[in-house]
Scaffold this motif. Structure first.
Motif, PDB file in Angstrom:
ATOM      1  N   GLU A 117     -11.405  -3.208 -25.096  1.00 45.44           N
ATOM      2  CA  GLU A 117     -11.289  -2.533 -26.219  1.00 45.44           C
ATOM      3  C   GLU A 117     -11.646  -3.281 -27.469  1.00 45.44           C
ATOM      4  O   GLU A 117     -10.885  -4.468 -27.635  1.00 45.44           O
ATOM      5  CB  GLU A 117     -10.146  -2.031 -26.343  1.00 45.44           C
ATOM      6  CG  GLU A 117     -10.040  -0.223 -25.939  1.00 45.44           C
ATOM      7  CD  GLU A 117      -8.621   0.203 -25.917  1.00 45.44           C
ATOM      8  OE1 GLU A 117      -7.713  -0.060 -25.760  1.00 45.44           O
ATOM      9  OE2 GLU A 117      -8.958   1.102 -26.459  1.00 45.44           O
ATOM     10  N   GLY A 118     -12.688  -2.442 -28.337  1.00 44.90           N
ATOM     11  CA  GLY A 118     -12.803  -3.448 -29.837  1.00 44.90           C
ATOM     12  C   GLY A 118     -14.199  -4.969 -29.134  1.00 44.90           C
ATOM     13  O   GLY A 118     -15.087  -4.684 -28.390  1.00 44.90           O
ATOM     14  N   SER A 153     -19.396  -8.491 -35.947  1.00 40.46           N
ATOM     15  CA  SER A 153     -20.116  -7.094 -36.227  1.00 40.46           C
ATOM     16  C   SER A 153     -21.468  -7.462 -36.198  1.00 40.46           C
ATOM     17  O   SER A 153     -22.165  -8.252 -37.198  1.00 40.46           O
ATOM     18  CB  SER A 153     -19.065  -6.820 -36.287  1.00 40.46           C
ATOM     19  OG  SER A 153     -19.038  -6.170 -37.964  1.00 40.46           O
ATOM     20  N   ARG A 183     -17.565   4.133 -44.131  1.00 44.99           N
ATOM     21  CA  ARG A 183     -16.665   4.727 -43.205  1.00 44.99           C
ATOM     22  C   ARG A 183     -16.443   6.146 -42.704  1.00 44.99           C
ATOM     23  O   ARG A 183     -15.889   6.153 -41.918  1.00 44.99           O
ATOM     24  CB  ARG A 183     -15.037   3.696 -43.812  1.00 44.99           C
ATOM     25  CG  ARG A 183     -15.757   2.541 -43.723  1.00 44.99           C
ATOM     26  CD  ARG A 183     -13.880   1.821 -44.613  1.00 44.99           C
ATOM     27  NE  ARG A 183     -12.945   2.243 -44.117  1.00 44.99           N
ATOM     28  CZ  ARG A 183     -11.855   2.589 -44.638  1.00 44.99           C
ATOM     29  NH1 ARG A 183     -12.029   1.876 -46.007  1.00 44.99           N
ATOM     30  NH2 ARG A 183     -10.902   2.780 -44.115  1.00 44.99           N
ATOM     31  N   ARG A 211      -9.246   8.569 -32.038  1.00 40.57           N
ATOM     32  CA  ARG A 211      -8.941   7.355 -31.783  1.00 40.57           C
ATOM     33  C   ARG A 211     -10.360   6.260 -32.868  1.00 40.57           C
ATOM     34  O   ARG A 211     -10.985   6.762 -33.141  1.00 40.57           O
ATOM     35  CB  ARG A 211      -9.442   6.828 -30.119  1.00 40.57           C
ATOM     36  CG  ARG A 211      -8.590   7.278 -29.117  1.00 40.57           C
ATOM     37  CD  ARG A 211      -9.242   7.047 -27.842  1.00 40.57           C
ATOM     38  NE  ARG A 211      -9.307   5.439 -27.744  1.00 40.57           N
ATOM     39  CZ  ARG A 211      -8.466   5.315 -26.465  1.00 40.57           C
ATOM     40  NH1 ARG A 211      -7.740   5.702 -26.507  1.00 40.57           N
ATOM     41  NH2 ARG A 211      -8.329   3.516 -27.059  1.00 40.57           N
ATOM     42  N   SER A 212      -9.423   5.767 -32.692  1.00 42.92           N
ATOM     43  CA  SER A 212     -10.083   4.184 -34.094  1.00 42.92           C
ATOM     44  C   SER A 212     -10.408   5.041 -35.649  1.00 42.92           C
ATOM     45  O   SER A 212     -11.333   4.832 -36.303  1.00 42.92           O
ATOM     46  CB  SER A 212     -11.618   3.516 -33.384  1.00 42.92           C
ATOM     47  OG  SER A 212     -12.773   4.972 -33.321  1.00 42.92           O
ATOM     48  N   THR A 240     -13.258   5.597 -40.431  1.00 42.53           N
ATOM     49  CA  THR A 240     -12.935   4.321 -39.636  1.00 42.53           C
ATOM     50  C   THR A 240     -12.624   2.988 -40.472  1.00 42.53           C
ATOM     51  O   THR A 240     -11.441   3.549 -41.687  1.00 42.53           O
ATOM     52  CB  THR A 240     -14.075   3.807 -38.921  1.00 42.53           C
ATOM     53  OG1 THR A 240     -15.402   3.892 -40.115  1.00 42.53           O
ATOM     54  CG2 THR A 240     -15.036   5.238 -37.975  1.00 42.53           C
ATOM     55  N   ARG A 241     -12.065   2.354 -39.357  1.00 43.89           N
ATOM     56  CA  ARG A 241     -11.727   0.416 -40.301  1.00 43.89           C
ATOM     57  C   ARG A 241     -12.729   0.184 -41.027  1.00 43.89           C
ATOM     58  O   ARG A 241     -12.469  -0.504 -41.908  1.00 43.89           O
ATOM     59  CB  ARG A 241     -10.912   0.504 -39.370  1.00 43.89           C
ATOM     60  CG  ARG A 241      -9.652   0.923 -39.016  1.00 43.89           C
ATOM     61  CD  ARG A 241      -8.137  -0.156 -38.362  1.00 43.89           C
ATOM     62  NE  ARG A 241      -6.946   0.285 -37.307  1.00 43.89           N
ATOM     63  CZ  ARG A 241      -7.398   1.748 -37.056  1.00 43.89           C
ATOM     64  NH1 ARG A 241      -7.911   2.466 -36.246  1.00 43.89           N
ATOM     65  NH2 ARG A 241      -5.684   1.872 -37.006  1.00 43.89           N
ATOM     66  N   ARG A 242     -13.672  -0.045 -39.627  1.00 40.71           N
ATOM     67  CA  ARG A 242     -14.909  -0.559 -40.309  1.00 40.71           C
ATOM     68  C   ARG A 242     -15.892  -0.317 -40.673  1.00 40.71           C
ATOM     69  O   ARG A 242     -16.339   1.190 -40.124  1.00 40.71           O
ATOM     70  CB  ARG A 242     -14.940  -1.747 -39.685  1.00 40.71           C
ATOM     71  CG  ARG A 242     -14.319  -2.549 -39.957  1.00 40.71           C
ATOM     72  CD  ARG A 242     -14.740  -4.325 -39.006  1.00 40.71           C
ATOM     73  NE  ARG A 242     -13.808  -5.271 -38.781  1.00 40.71           N
ATOM     74  CZ  ARG A 242     -12.951  -5.030 -37.437  1.00 40.71           C
ATOM     75  NH1 ARG A 242     -13.389  -3.864 -36.473  1.00 40.71           N
ATOM     76  NH2 ARG A 242     -12.155  -5.769 -37.360  1.00 40.71           N
ATOM     77  N   TYR A 300     -17.538  10.811 -31.362  1.00 40.53           N
ATOM     78  CA  TYR A 300     -16.081  10.854 -30.504  1.00 40.53           C
ATOM     79  C   TYR A 300     -15.782  12.075 -30.427  1.00 40.53           C
ATOM     80  O   TYR A 300     -16.595  13.132 -30.995  1.00 40.53           O
ATOM     81  CB  TYR A 300     -15.448  11.051 -32.359  1.00 40.53           C
ATOM     82  CG  TYR A 300     -16.194  10.814 -33.398  1.00 40.53           C
ATOM     83  CD1 TYR A 300     -16.915  10.457 -34.323  1.00 40.53           C
ATOM     84  CD2 TYR A 300     -15.347  11.868 -34.399  1.00 40.53           C
ATOM     85  CE1 TYR A 300     -17.602  10.846 -35.070  1.00 40.53           C
ATOM     86  CE2 TYR A 300     -15.963  12.205 -35.431  1.00 40.53           C
ATOM     87  CZ  TYR A 300     -17.182  12.199 -36.231  1.00 40.53           C
ATOM     88  OH  TYR A 300     -17.894  12.598 -36.737  1.00 40.53           O
TER      89      TYR A 300
END
Lengths: 655, 315
Positions: free
Chosen positions: A179-180, A186, A275, A288-289, A300-302, A310
């Motif tokens: 995951e991730g 990135s 984002r 998720r995420s 999203t976080r980033r 999704y």
């Protein structure tokens, strides 16, 4: 054949094929550099021009590296890496005298092919990469077998690839995913078009001119009716007199508001370098995420630099819970002094109205009857943009109406804010999913009602109701519409093109759901299906073990077939000829040790003229198979068949 | 001149009887340095794919990994089942390169780019067509005279992708003769057994009578090729002379004025060759062995072989 045709040209071909899909990501000078180097080499062979020696090659390498430093010194990313590979690949063909150099050059081609992981994962790119690997492999075979024919090289490359693909699929499915990201690196992608965090008159209009896909939606059940397809993305909270801004202080929120009429769907979002995630108004689950914010938006976080999928549930009817006073006070805040005429107008037309509903209705009526029109080409507005719009131009797009509407509401003390996103979408007739394009970009207004909370009110629906019911394509004149040339000039043909576009989009979407969507969670689900369930690291280890066992079995099976069969085939001819001899010997005509097949045949014919036809035929087939190298399947099966049915009588009557 | 290597003659390892077929127990396979480099590249790209969680990257890495794994089977199979029918070597003079001729055959499937070699070198890569006898040659340098067992011949292949190298080692039960290195000099024998001193072989003028032409055979002296008939397109013929003057010489080991044994043998070798080229009748006298005068290819070989093994333990 001389040297360049044997190895240099194939290697050049492999390099060119490998670098081709990257052209868009390379600066012009590197493309020219490659063209010059790769063009010079074949010409130097044809016209006997001198080829650069070691000193000139070193000089060129130094120049190339200096060029790279100038180009990429500001940002060292995957494009710099690609540039380095391209500069090296351009020079390398000048020194491929030894086998070692040739091998390394072909590896360079493979390296460039794998670099396509930085490209989009579309079906077309994937197919191209398979082709590219095939060509490079054929060239690799070529340099290890310079005496062979190109055709054979390609055939063998295709065979090896065909044998490798089952293994590849297994590895793809079972190789443990994480995951991730591994190192936290990135990709840096220059984001495509999309909303920014400010909204000014004209910002949506610019988006609408773009026909790119924003996202695709696959609904679990039927697609909801068009008036419900409001794709919520951003909330613009603060107005500075000209632009609306996202409230930077919006806090995270634990749960979405309650609602009714849930709709389940999966969105495949194209990267937009911001984002926010888009969801049908009003999101009921948090993917998720993603993070849920107090203004009911998802982020999203980033920033999103790769395609993202999704799954969500949204409630098309909702009743948000109470709002704190601080947010509500923010939602009626306006800068002093701007748009005085609009303030006065709003106060005037809502003078006698008592409820919020009534006031909202009056303002919408004003838009409906005040001679406003809906257009993609609004005139420019001055400093008091809302005043200019309402009292002078009266022509605008959704952002003009939303901005004016929200301004008027705020000026009379009703909390309002602007929501940005998309409205509607095109249904792909081949696969029953929705394509939402940048041209579907839309903004609307959310109003705070003391009893029911935040509710969506779209002033555009008052001015141009067909925008909501028929979508952008049914609203604007063809001249205003974005999109390709064909819509305007090709007439009937444009329909065909449209159909092809839909078909291709449907295939690509299916591919992306199957291929790109395969991830850690999908792998877990797959492993669960085949009975590997226990959590954590053990699953990965078990999957790895399973992978090794299965691959070992497949390679073993390949090896068994490949290494066994060569010994078997010739035996068949031998075996059946032995059977033929045995049958004859039972009839009293044994073959002597040193007797060749022809001698033996003559011997048999002398004693048994009655067997002439069969014996001659079988012997002839045998000789063809054994000595003339005619190993075709039909001859072999003919031979076997004839031996099988051959039944010589024990003795002739006169004997 | 290096002393003859007796130990090489005595050394008799496991030798294979011909014909032999490369089978699974004899064929080994290991990745080449390119194969290891390729693996390293793939590993780096795998890390990249994991980091970016990129399925296209995974797909390509796994495809290339599978391709290299499959290529291993192809490489192995390329060598398997090749039959060595025979190995032979023509005698050579010391210091020259001995050429082993291998008759090879593949019963099934074409074999591509196979190298046969003895020492560490870069052999030409051979292709073996299906069901055809092919001849491949292997070079091996020689240093000293004697009869030697053929060394180990390595057959190897990197086909098709060069990522793996399959090889097998055969030591065929074949020996080859290395004649002493000829050293030119006068046809002097010092004191002949009779006590007379003479220089060179007495050649009687006019005694070399042309007697006719015979079909050329490999080994015939080049000087005797009938260029006239060749230029007329009649074929290659060798001129035959009768009698060679009818003289007969004995080449005597003890008569060679030289202290060193190897040098003496080299001189005798040279004399044998000269006598053969002149079509003279000659014999050889070595301590412990005498070869009666004669002529022809077979006779020359007998003499040269006697010189090659003189003083060595014949096994």
């Amino acid at each position: 054949m001389n040297e360049p045709y044997k190895t240099i040209f194939p290697i050049l071909t492999a390099l060119i094929v490998a670098i081709f899909p990257h052209i868009g990501n390379l600066p012009v000078w590197i493309i020219l550099w490659c063209v010059v180097m790769w063009g010079y080499l074949p010409l130097s062979f044809k016209f006997k021009w001198p080829r650069p020696g070691i000193k000139i090659r070193r000089l060129l390498t130094a120049i190339g590296i200096i060029g790279l430093l100038f180009t990429y010194s500001r940002r060292l990313d995957q494009n710099a890496y690609l540039g380095l590979l391209a500069v090296m690949a351009a020079l390398k063909p000048f020194e491929i005298a030894s086998h070692r150099d040739r091998m390394i050059t072909v590896f360079l081609a493979y390296f460039i092919v794998i670099t396509s992981l930085f490209l989009a994962e579309t079906l077309a790119i994937t197919l191209y990469m398979l082709l590219s690997v095939g060509i490079t492999t054929a060239v690799l075979i070529r340099i290890n077998d310079p005496a062979g024919r190109f055709k054979d090289n390609f055939k063998l490359a295709a065979l090896i690839m065909a044998q490798a693909i089952p293994l590849m699929i297994l590895l793809f499915l079972l190789f443990p995913r994480i995951e991730g990201s591994l190192f936290g690196l990135s990709l840096t992608n220059t984001g495509k078009s999309g909303f920014s965090d400010t909204l000014a008159p004209g910002s949506v209009t610019n988006l609408v001119k773009n026909d790119d896909v924003a996202f695709r939606v696959l609904f679990e059940r039927s697609i909801p009716p068009a008036p419900l397809l409001y794709w919520r993305g951003i909330v613009f909270q603060d107005f500075d007199g000209r632009k609306w801004h996202v409230d930077k202080q919006t806090r995270q929120w634990h749960a979405p508001p309650e609602g009714k009429n849930p709709v389940s769907y999966t969105i495949t979002l194209e990267p937009h370098n911001n984002r926010w995630l888009f969801a049908l108004d009003m999101p009921a689950t948090i993917p998720r995420s993603a993070i849920f914010y107090k203004d009911y938006t998802l982020r999203t976080r980033r920033s999103i630099k790769r395609k993202m999928r999704y799954s969500m549930i949204s409630n098309t009817r909702y009743h948000p819970a109470g709002e704190n006073g601080w947010t509500l006070r923010k939602s009626i805040r306006l800068p002093e002094g701007v748009n005085p005429k609009t303030r006065a107008l709003a106060a005037r037309i809502t003078k006698n109205a008592r409820t919020v509903d009534e006031k909202v209705g009056r303002i919408l009526d004003y838009f409906r009857t005040g001679g406003f029109s809906y257009t993609l080409k609004p005139p420019r507005l001055g400093a008091n943009s809302v005043d200019d719009f309402i009292f002078q131009s009266k022509k605008g797009y959704c952002e003009h109406y939303a901005s004016a509407f929200a301004f008027m509401l705020r000026s009379i003390g009703i909390p309002a804010r602007i929501v940005g996103g998309y409205q509607g979408g095109e249904v792909n007739p081949y696969a029953d999913y929705l394509i939402v394009r940048q041209s579907d970009a839309h903004v609307w207004v959310e109003i705070w009602y003391p009893k029911t909370g935040w509710n969506r009110v779209d002033p555009t629906a008052a001015v141009a109701p067909e925008r909501i019911s028929k979508g952008i394509r049914g609203t604007l004149s063809p001249d205003d519409l974005p999109g390709f040339f064909g819509r305007r000039y090709l007439g009937a043909l444009s329909g065909v093109i449209e159909q092809i576009r839909f078909g291709w989009d449907a295939i690509n979407t299916r591919w992306s759901a199957l291929f790109e969507g395969y991830s850690y969670s999908k792998q877990r689900a797959l492993l669960e299906k085949i009975g590997i369930t226990s959590g954590g690291l053990a699953v990965s280890l078990k999957a790895l073990l399973l992978l090794l066992v299965v691959i070992g079995m497949i390679v073993g099976a390949y090896a068994w077939f490949a290494l066994k069969s060569p010994c078997r085939k010739p035996d068949k001819v031998k075996k059946y000829y032995a059977r033929f001899c045995k049958k004859l010997s039972r009839a009293g005509l044994a073959r002597k040790a040193a007797q060749g097949p022809i001698d033996y045949m003559n011997h048999v014919l002398k004693n048994r003229p009655d067997l002439k036809d069969e014996v001659t035929e079988i012997t002839e087939l045998y000789v063809r198979l054994r000595y003339r190298g005619q190993t075709s399947r039909s001859v072999l099966s003919d031979f076997i068949q004839k031996v099988r049915v051959f039944k010589p009588a024990r003795k002739e009557s006169k004997d | 001149m290096t002393p003859p290597q007796k130990q090489k003659i005595a050394k008799a390892g496991k030798s294979a009887t011909l014909p032999l077929t490369f089978n699974r127990r004899q064929v080994y396979i290991l990745p080449t340095s390119y194969g290891l480099l390729f693996l390293l590249i793939l590993f780096a790209m795998l890390l990249g794919s994991i980091n970016y969680n990129n399925n296209l990257g995974f797909l390509l890495v796994f495809l290339l990994g599978s391709i290299s794994l499959i290529s291993m089977i192809h490489t192995y199979r390329n060598l398997l089942g090749i039959k060595i029918l025979s190995v032979s070597a023509e005698p050579v003079f010391a210091g020259k390169t001995v050429l082993f001729m291998l008759a090879v055959r593949a019963e099934s499937g074409h074999r591509r780019a196979i190298g046969f070699m003895m020492e560490k070198e870069h052999p030409a890569l051979e292709n073996i067509d299906v069901k055809t006898d092919e001849t491949v040659s292997v070079n091996c340098p020689t240093r000293s005279r004697g009869i030697f067992r053929a060394g180990r011949i390595t057959a190897w292949t990197r086909y098709p992708l060069g990522l793996f190298r399959a090889w097998t080692v055969i030591s065929p039960d074949v020996s080859y003769v290395v004649y002493p290195k000829p050293i030119a000099g006068p046809m002097g024998f010092g004191v002949s057994p009779g006590g007379d001193e003479f220089d060179g072989i007495p050649v009687q003028q006019g005694a070399d009578d042309f007697s006719g032409l015979k079909q050329y055979q490999p080994g015939d002296p080049v000087g005797r090729i009938s260029w006239k008939s060749l230029s007329r397109g009649l074929g290659v013929f060798t001129k035959e002379f009768s009698g060679a003057g009818g003289i007969s010489v004995m080449l005597d080991y003890d008569a060679v004025r030289d202290a060193d044994r190897e040098h003496k043998l080299s001189r005798l070798t040279d004399m044998v060759l000269k006598a053969h080229n002149m079509n003279a009748e000659y014999g050889l006298m070595l301590p412990g062995r005498t070869i009666a005068p004669g002529k022809g290819e077979r006779h020359k070989h007998t003499c040269l072989k006697a010189l090659a093994i003189f003083g060595l333990n014949e096994s």
